[in-house]
Design a protein around this motif. Sequence first.
Motif, mmCIF file in Angstrom:
data_model
loop_
_atom_site.group_PDB
_atom_site.id
_atom_site.type_symbol
_atom_site.label_atom_id
_atom_site.label_comp_id
_atom_site.label_asym_id
_atom_site.label_seq_id
_atom_site.Cartn_x
_atom_site.Cartn_y
_atom_site.Cartn_z
ATOM 1 N N VAL A 7 0.854 -1.180 0.000
ATOM 2 C CA VAL A 7 0.000 0.000 0.000
ATOM 3 C C VAL A 7 0.890 1.229 0.000
ATOM 4 N N GLU A 8 0.712 2.096 -0.997
ATOM 5 C CA GLU A 8 1.491 3.334 -1.094
ATOM 6 C C GLU A 8 0.562 4.529 -0.880
ATOM 7 N N ILE A 9 0.876 5.333 0.103
ATOM 8 C CA ILE A 9 0.096 6.523 0.417
ATOM 9 C C ILE A 9 0.922 7.742 0.031
ATOM 10 N N VAL A 10 0.379 8.571 -0.862
ATOM 11 C CA VAL A 10 1.097 9.765 -1.304
ATOM 12 C C VAL A 10 0.840 10.929 -0.364
ATOM 13 N N ASP A 11 -0.374 11.018 0.185
ATOM 14 C CA ASP A 11 -0.724 12.098 1.102
ATOM 15 C C ASP A 11 0.268 12.156 2.259
ATOM 16 N N GLY A 12 0.622 13.358 2.657
ATOM 17 C CA GLY A 12 1.663 13.532 3.663
ATOM 18 C C GLY A 12 1.344 12.976 5.035
ATOM 19 N N GLN A 13 0.154 13.263 5.571
ATOM 20 C CA GLN A 13 -0.192 12.855 6.925
ATOM 21 C C GLN A 13 -1.340 11.850 6.896
ATOM 22 N N VAL A 14 -1.070 10.643 7.343
ATOM 23 C CA VAL A 14 -2.094 9.602 7.423
ATOM 24 C C VAL A 14 -2.014 8.963 8.795
ATOM 25 N N MET A 108 -12.720 6.760 1.837
ATOM 26 C CA MET A 108 -13.704 7.225 2.816
ATOM 27 C C MET A 108 -13.043 7.912 4.006
ATOM 28 N N ALA A 109 -11.772 7.581 4.245
ATOM 29 C CA ALA A 109 -11.040 8.228 5.346
ATOM 30 C C ALA A 109 -10.407 9.543 4.905
ATOM 31 N N GLY A 110 -10.641 9.927 3.646
ATOM 32 C CA GLY A 110 -10.133 11.202 3.179
ATOM 33 C C GLY A 110 -8.788 11.156 2.484
ATOM 34 N N VAL A 111 -8.274 9.948 2.236
ATOM 35 C CA VAL A 111 -6.996 9.816 1.528
ATOM 36 C C VAL A 111 -7.290 9.852 0.030
ATOM 37 N N SER A 112 -6.680 10.778 -0.687
ATOM 38 C CA SER A 112 -7.037 10.968 -2.096
ATOM 39 C C SER A 112 -6.037 10.378 -3.089
ATOM 40 N N ASP A 113 -4.787 10.220 -2.672
ATOM 41 C CA ASP A 113 -3.759 9.741 -3.602
ATOM 42 C C ASP A 113 -3.084 8.500 -3.027
ATOM 43 N N TRP A 114 -3.319 7.370 -3.658
ATOM 44 C CA TRP A 114 -2.794 6.112 -3.136
ATOM 45 C C TRP A 114 -2.800 5.033 -4.218
ATOM 46 N N SER A 115 -2.036 3.980 -3.970
ATOM 47 C CA SER A 115 -2.086 2.799 -4.834
ATOM 48 C C SER A 115 -1.919 1.557 -3.972
ATOM 49 N N ILE A 116 -2.533 0.467 -4.430
ATOM 50 C CA ILE A 116 -2.393 -0.823 -3.751
ATOM 51 C C ILE A 116 -1.957 -1.838 -4.800
ATOM 52 N N ASN A 117 -0.839 -2.488 -4.537
ATOM 53 C CA ASN A 117 -0.290 -3.496 -5.442
ATOM 54 C C ASN A 117 -0.408 -4.856 -4.776
ATOM 55 N N ALA A 118 -1.196 -5.735 -5.374
ATOM 56 C CA ALA A 118 -1.395 -7.081 -4.822
ATOM 57 C C ALA A 118 -0.869 -8.109 -5.825
ATOM 58 N N GLY A 119 0.369 -8.515 -5.614
ATOM 59 C CA GLY A 119 0.956 -9.521 -6.496
ATOM 60 C C GLY A 119 1.071 -9.075 -7.935
ATOM 61 N N GLY A 120 1.275 -7.782 -8.163
ATOM 62 C CA GLY A 120 1.429 -7.266 -9.508
ATOM 63 C C GLY A 120 0.167 -6.665 -10.099
ATOM 64 N N ASP A 121 -0.988 -6.932 -9.499
ATOM 65 C CA ASP A 121 -2.238 -6.293 -9.916
ATOM 66 C C ASP A 121 -2.415 -5.036 -9.069
ATOM 67 N N VAL A 122 -2.793 -3.928 -9.725
ATOM 68 C CA VAL A 122 -2.727 -2.623 -9.056
ATOM 69 C C VAL A 122 -4.047 -1.872 -9.148
ATOM 70 N N LEU A 123 -4.429 -1.264 -8.029
ATOM 71 C CA LEU A 123 -5.527 -0.305 -7.982
ATOM 72 C C LEU A 123 -4.924 1.027 -7.575
ATOM 73 N N ALA A 124 -5.126 2.051 -8.413
ATOM 74 C CA ALA A 124 -4.524 3.360 -8.141
ATOM 75 C C ALA A 124 -5.592 4.439 -8.135
#
Length: 245
Positions: A7-14, A108-124
Motif C-alpha cells: 500500500v502506497e500513500i502519497v498524502d503527507g499525513q495519514v 472514505m477516510a479522506g486519503v485521495s492519492d494512493w495505490s495498492i499493489n497485490a501480487g502485480g495487480d494494481v488499484l490506483a
Amino acid sequence: MGTAIRVEIVDGQVDASLLDEVVAWFRAVDARFSLYREDSEMQRLARGELAEADAHADIREVLELCEDVRIRSGGSFDVRRHRPDGLLDPTGLVKGWSVDRAGRMLTMAGVSDWSINAGGDVLAHGRPGPGQRWRIGIQHPFHRDAVAGVISGTDMAVATSGAYERGAHIVDPRGSASPAALLSVTVVGPRLAFADAYATAAFNMGAEAPAWLASIPGYEGCVITAGERVVWTAGMDRYLDAERG
C-alpha cells in the motif's frame, strides 16, 4: 492469498490506525478465503463441510460476482471448474475484490492519492504527484527485467493474467488443458475484482480475447499472443504510455 500486498500513500499525513485497519482487513480476507489454510471458511465450503447459504456474507457476495463473470464470459471463467482437483476456488476474483474494498476504506477516510499493489495487480487512485499519472508496467513475457509496455492513468485498476510468471497454472474450465494461444492479457478498468477476473477469462479465450474485451463497457485490454504480437482494444490507446519503461 499466497501473495504480497503493498500500500502506497502519497498524502503527507495519514493516521497510522487507518493503515492498521487496512492490514487487518487483508488478514481477515486471508483467514476467510485462503485455500492455503485448512481452517478457512472457504476451505470448509470447498470440502463440503459448509453450505453456501450458511457462509459469511462476504463469501456469498464474491461467489455471486464470480457467477456474473462466468455468465458474461461464456464459462471461460468458472470458479467451480477451473481447478484440476475440482475444488471451489474464487482466487481469480477475491484478491481484486479485497483490494477494491481496501481502496474504499482509504478514500472514505479522506486519503485521495494512493495505490495498492497485490501480487502485480494494481488499484490506483488520484495521482502519485502534482500533475502526474500512475505508471504501471506490463511484465515482458520472456525478460523478467523488462516491460512489454506501460499503462498510464489515474483512478484505475490494472490486472494481468499469463503463464510466464508461475508457469501453466491457468486451466481453461471448458476443457482440461492450459491455454497456449496467448502469453498474457492485461485489463484496465474501474474495479480490480473484475479486471482480474476478466483478464483470466480472456486468457482462456485465446484469439477471441480482444473482441470479447472490447464488448465490456468501461474496461479495455492488451493481449500478447504466443507469436509475440501485441493487440489491444480501441480504448486502450489512452492508457498506453508512449514512453516505455
